[in-house]
Scaffold this motif. Structure first.
Motif, PDB file in Angstrom:
ATOM      1  N   ASP A  31       6.752 -14.258   3.121  1.00 18.03           N
ATOM      2  CA  ASP A  31       7.170 -12.910   2.733  1.00 18.03           C
ATOM      3  C   ASP A  31       8.614 -12.846   2.276  1.00 18.03           C
ATOM      4  N   LYS A  32       9.462 -13.672   2.912  1.00 13.82           N
ATOM      5  CA  LYS A  32      10.864 -13.678   2.495  1.00 13.82           C
ATOM      6  C   LYS A  32      10.994 -14.276   1.088  1.00 13.82           C
ATOM      7  N   LYS A  33      10.183 -15.317   0.834  1.00 14.15           N
ATOM      8  CA  LYS A  33      10.264 -16.031  -0.447  1.00 14.15           C
ATOM      9  C   LYS A  33       9.586 -15.227  -1.570  1.00 14.15           C
ATOM     10  N   HIS A  34       8.423 -14.662  -1.248  1.00 18.34           N
ATOM     11  CA  HIS A  34       7.666 -13.893  -2.251  1.00 18.34           C
ATOM     12  C   HIS A  34       7.367 -12.515  -1.680  1.00 18.34           C
ATOM     13  N   PRO A  35       8.354 -11.630  -1.702  1.00 15.23           N
ATOM     14  CA  PRO A  35       8.162 -10.335  -1.031  1.00 15.23           C
ATOM     15  C   PRO A  35       6.955  -9.569  -1.582  1.00 15.23           C
ATOM     16  N   ALA A  36       6.308  -8.845  -0.683  1.00 19.07           N
ATOM     17  CA  ALA A  36       5.197  -8.003  -1.090  1.00 19.07           C
ATOM     18  C   ALA A  36       5.717  -6.879  -1.977  1.00 19.07           C
ATOM     19  N   ILE A  37       4.902  -6.478  -2.931  1.00 19.60           N
ATOM     20  CA  ILE A  37       5.266  -5.310  -3.737  1.00 19.60           C
ATOM     21  C   ILE A  37       4.440  -4.144  -3.211  1.00 19.60           C
ATOM     22  N   LYS A  38       5.119  -3.145  -2.701  1.00 23.99           N
ATOM     23  CA  LYS A  38       4.445  -2.009  -2.079  1.00 23.99           C
ATOM     24  C   LYS A  38       4.704  -0.745  -2.879  1.00 23.99           C
ATOM     25  N   ALA A  39       3.808   0.190  -2.747  1.00 17.99           N
ATOM     26  CA  ALA A  39       4.057   1.530  -3.292  1.00 17.99           C
ATOM     27  C   ALA A  39       5.187   2.182  -2.490  1.00 17.99           C
ATOM     28  N   SER A  40       5.685   3.285  -3.007  1.00 20.77           N
ATOM     29  CA  SER A  40       6.791   3.977  -2.324  1.00 20.77           C
ATOM     30  C   SER A  40       6.244   5.140  -1.495  1.00 20.77           C
ATOM     31  N   PHE A  41       7.079   5.634  -0.599  1.00 20.53           N
ATOM     32  CA  PHE A  41       6.713   6.825   0.164  1.00 20.53           C
ATOM     33  C   PHE A  41       6.417   7.987  -0.781  1.00 20.53           C
ATOM     34  N   GLU A  42       7.163   8.026  -1.894  1.00 18.91           N
ATOM     35  CA  GLU A  42       6.945   9.080  -2.885  1.00 18.91           C
ATOM     36  C   GLU A  42       5.549   8.968  -3.500  1.00 18.91           C
ATOM     37  N   ASP A  43       5.117   7.728  -3.775  1.00 21.39           N
ATOM     38  CA  ASP A  43       3.746   7.539  -4.274  1.00 21.39           C
ATOM     39  C   ASP A  43       2.747   8.115  -3.273  1.00 21.39           C
ATOM     40  N   TYR A  44       2.980   7.810  -1.994  1.00 26.15           N
ATOM     41  CA  TYR A  44       2.077   8.306  -0.949  1.00 26.15           C
ATOM     42  C   TYR A  44       2.064   9.827  -0.954  1.00 26.15           C
ATOM     43  N   MET A  45       3.249  10.402  -1.006  1.00 27.18           N
ATOM     44  CA  MET A  45       3.346  11.865  -0.911  1.00 27.18           C
ATOM     45  C   MET A  45       2.765  12.553  -2.153  1.00 27.18           C
ATOM     46  N   GLN A  46       2.782  11.862  -3.272  1.00 24.15           N
ATOM     47  CA  GLN A  46       2.145  12.454  -4.458  1.00 24.15           C
ATOM     48  C   GLN A  46       0.654  12.661  -4.208  1.00 24.15           C
ATOM     49  N   HIS A  47       0.022  11.654  -3.582  1.00 25.59           N
ATOM     50  CA  HIS A  47      -1.391  11.820  -3.209  1.00 25.59           C
ATOM     51  C   HIS A  47      -1.534  12.979  -2.226  1.00 25.59           C
ATOM     52  N   PHE A  48      -0.696  12.944  -1.199  1.00 25.10           N
ATOM     53  CA  PHE A  48      -0.777  13.934  -0.129  1.00 25.10           C
ATOM     54  C   PHE A  48      -0.630  15.344  -0.697  1.00 25.10           C
ATOM     55  N   LEU A  49       0.402  15.522  -1.540  1.00 24.08           N
ATOM     56  CA  LEU A  49       0.709  16.874  -2.032  1.00 24.08           C
ATOM     57  C   LEU A  49      -0.336  17.361  -3.027  1.00 24.08           C
ATOM     58  N   HIS A  50      -0.828  16.443  -3.841  1.00 24.64           N
ATOM     59  CA  HIS A  50      -1.878  16.870  -4.772  1.00 24.64           C
ATOM     60  C   HIS A  50      -3.130  17.318  -3.996  1.00 24.64           C
ATOM     61  N   ILE A  51      -3.511  16.521  -3.018  1.00 15.81           N
ATOM     62  CA  ILE A  51      -4.699  16.857  -2.231  1.00 15.81           C
ATOM     63  C   ILE A  51      -4.491  18.198  -1.521  1.00 15.81           C
ATOM     64  N   LEU A  52      -3.291  18.387  -0.989  1.00 14.58           N
ATOM     65  CA  LEU A  52      -2.985  19.676  -0.341  1.00 14.58           C
ATOM     66  C   LEU A  52      -3.073  20.822  -1.341  1.00 14.58           C
ATOM     67  N   ASN A  53      -2.596  20.573  -2.535  1.00 17.91           N
ATOM     68  CA  ASN A  53      -2.662  21.624  -3.552  1.00 17.91           C
ATOM     69  C   ASN A  53      -4.099  21.995  -3.894  1.00 17.91           C
ATOM     70  N   VAL A  54      -4.968  21.001  -3.878  1.00 15.71           N
ATOM     71  CA  VAL A  54      -6.355  21.246  -4.291  1.00 15.71           C
ATOM     72  C   VAL A  54      -7.154  21.913  -3.181  1.00 15.71           C
ATOM     73  N   VAL A  55      -6.996  21.446  -1.930  1.00  9.66           N
ATOM     74  CA  VAL A  55      -7.894  21.933  -0.867  1.00  9.66           C
ATOM     75  C   VAL A  55      -7.196  22.654   0.277  1.00  9.66           C
ATOM     76  N   GLY A  56      -5.870  22.600   0.322  1.00  8.39           N
ATOM     77  CA  GLY A  56      -5.149  23.325   1.367  1.00  8.39           C
ATOM     78  C   GLY A  56      -5.141  22.614   2.699  1.00  8.39           C
ATOM     79  N   PRO A  57      -4.237  23.023   3.574  1.00  7.81           N
ATOM     80  CA  PRO A  57      -3.937  22.268   4.798  1.00  7.81           C
ATOM     81  C   PRO A  57      -5.041  22.289   5.860  1.00  7.81           C
ATOM     82  N   LYS A  58      -6.101  23.067   5.641  1.00  2.66           N
ATOM     83  CA  LYS A  58      -7.210  23.053   6.609  1.00  2.66           C
ATOM     84  C   LYS A  58      -8.165  21.882   6.353  1.00  2.66           C
TER      85      LYS A  58
END
Lengths: 405, 405
Positions: free
Chosen positions: B315-342
């Motif tokens: 991992d030190k030599k070939h670090p993993a490439i990960k999505a960002s917290f912002e990428d995660y929150m884009q999913h979260f916020l879009h889903i919330l926008n579509v169906v709401g927090p319930k």
């Protein structure tokens, strides 16, 4: 066998043996590795009112095994039983009992997991000495009644993975695997059923010791003839002392020993001697069970306490009639006389109905050692009886499994 | 849905919400009952080198959940997964995987048994608050991939008795119960297989919540149409943000919510956004697995330590490439926008591949709460998202089971 007779004669002539002090005998007992081949205590482990780490009293709650009493009685462990009563032979019942058996196996594992400094799961012969040497109790797992396997022999592997190393095909009644010694129908399979023969092969393949206790004589003969490794009777007596279907005659006893097998002597009173009828007690128990029902697995702590209290009162009013320690030892000594100490062990059916007047729980186990020393058996004989013999069978079962897998 | 839009508008207009201090947000997070719908940690419980009570570091051993980090991240518990990878569809494989799944269930139960002051098994919705109120962590049990049930639906009862309350029929590949979202073959059953439809009925009868994560869209539609109680997606994202078979489109998302279901948002990087290829790392991992083999269940502590060390170096030599917290929150916020927090929750696939750059283990979970508060969601919304929604599904499943049994 000859060697054994000679040793016995020498011992009988050796007056020094008779001079063991009581303390010396207790010391001998305490330095032996002691295993009971049939501990039914796991049935208590699933009860909400039972704690294996607390000392109980048989007089008050009818239990016979716990850690403090193991310490008192010098019991290092044994085979902790997954028992399910015989039920109907159909797919639904098989599956329901499979679940009960799995949960029972889990209860045994949990007892070990939550008391890691006290108990340890044992799966091979060598584990027993290693575990006792570090001051813990030995937990081998066995199964009484293969009924919960249904017709799915692959479940034997499941239980093997959960630690199972000893297996008795039947209990009180005939089942899919073979004939019981106590089914009113008598033998219907002529011993093992075809599925029972497959079960034997599968147990051999896995390295599980086969247990003929509760089996019909024909089933025991089948086990001896078919099993690739010696068979155990984990809790059985001798017909010569008391003719009961749960005991075996000397011919079969010799056949068992000649094939390398071992019999662990049962202390279930009704199989040791003819006991007088006790109709008042029977009636009182019937009433008790009518009042409480028999769906014990659903009882909460309070219901258990109430049932125990009611049983305690019932016992005081209509005391149980039990065989004596002497009755037990008559079985033990006769069996020793017939097959010698390389083929005998202790399996007193604790928490499964075992117990005699002077030995109603494991805290009095040194009585057995003391009596056998008095009879002239050596410390080495006692070491064989208390564990070497059953461990030999376990090793033979594993060696065979290793050779074919 | 209208109510939700109005509430959101009001919240947006409410400047006081924006004045939450950081500490205030952490306080809110800490007083919420927080459950993750998909904790793959039980796969670690069976490893000899892992101790749930010790704090680990993802950088060093790649684990993401343990009790100290649950405390740090304010995670009260969740659904602890019995996972088995998809294997061949034949009787032998079914039985072998049945055993693996049973042992995994036992490992979860053992974690609870040996830490009785820290964890408690939860089986009904009401357990969650009761358990957290006494300062313990909540352990619901779920199953990802019903494959180990083979064709024997009675095993669902077995696992129910072991605590199972959520069930996902499939994983990466199509199986006997239905179609996976990621099988290269595509749909072969048109959703659920006939056996899969029986599985749904049986899960309903028992009161087990059905989980459509990893299911093909057609399977999710079948679940929604057939299940008598609302369906969960325990760890899934939205195709609108990133078009991947493991995510669902807004039409299906709305259908899920309209039927009362809930989606718990996944944080598995490769499903969140298009990541660049990383061929050196892939090659290095291939070499690593060739060296160590993949028979992990047989590894002893030393081999695990060596593997972890090798992975750490890799991992030190070939670090993993990960999505960002912002990428995660884009999913979260879009889903919330579509169906709401319930209809939304958290299921980040911890210890199952989940994690984004700024949130690689559960200790950083307050980031989600903080971000949603910043977006104007209320503490009540957060309470719904973090546990009320999934508990509602659990209660509905049980209520239905109670009504038919």
């Amino acid at each position: 066998m000859f060697k054994f007779v000679i040793v016995k004669l020498v011992v009988f002539l050796c007056i020094s043996c008779a001079s063991h002090t009581e303390q010396h005998k207790v010391n001998i007992h305490n330095r032996l590795l002691t295993l009971d081949a049939h501990l039914d205590t796991p049935a208590l482990l699933v009860r909400p009112d039972f704690d294996i780490m607390q000392e109980h009293s048989h007089d008050h709650d009818f239990s016979q095994v716990d850690w403090p009493r193991m310490e008192k009685g010098g019991l290092d462990g044994g085979f902790w039983v997954i028992y399910t009563p015989q039920g109907p032979l159909n797919a639904d019942a098989y599956k329901s009992n499979r679940d009960t058996a799995l949960l029972r196996a889990m209860a045994i594992q949990t007892m070990v997991s939550v008391n890691p400094d006290t108990f340890e799961l044992a799966t091979v012969a060598e584990d027993a000495h290693r575990i006792t040497n570090i001051g813990k109790k030995v937990v081998y797992i066995s199964m009484e009644n293969a009924y919960p396997l249904g017709e799915d022999l692959s479940l034997l592997t499941t239980f093997y993975k959960l630690g199972l190393r000893m297996l008795g095909p039947v209990h009180f009644k005939n089942n899919q695997f073979g004939d019981s010694s106590t089914d009113p129908q008598g033998s219907i399979w002529g011993g093992l059923s075809p599925l029972g023969k497959q079960l034997v092969a599968e147990a051999n393949r896995l390295g599980i010791v086969l247990d003929g206790s509760h089996g019909h004589d024909l089933l025991l003969e089948d086990l001896i003839n078919l099993s690739k490794t010696p068979v155990i009777l984990s809790h059985t007596g001798t017909k010569t002392i008391y003719d009961h279907p749960r005991n075996i005659d000397d011919t079969l006893l010799k056949k068992l020993a000649d094939s390398g097998g071992v019999i662990h002597v049962n202390a279930y009173s009704a199989y040791l001697t003819k006991l007088p009828n006790n109709p008042e007690r029977q009636k009182a128990y019937q009433d008790l069970f009518e009042k409480f029902g028999r769906n014990w697995s659903t009882f909460d702590t309070e219901t258990w306490q109430a049932l125990k209290q009611a049983r305690y009162q019932l016992d005081k009013k209509h005391p149980a009639i039990k065989a004596s320690f002497e009755d037990y030892m008559q079985h033990f000594l006769h069996i020793l006389n017939v097959v010698g100490p390389k083929h005998v062990g202790v399996g007193a059916d604790w928490d499964g109905g075992g117990g005699v007047v002077e030995m109603m729980d494991i805290s009095t186990l040194p009585l057995i050692t003391e009596r056998l020393l008095n009879e002239g058996y050596s410390e080495q004989d006692l070491a064989d009886i208390w564990s070497n013999n059953v461990l030999r069978l376990l090793k033979q079962a594993k060696d065979y499994a290793d050779s074919v897998n």
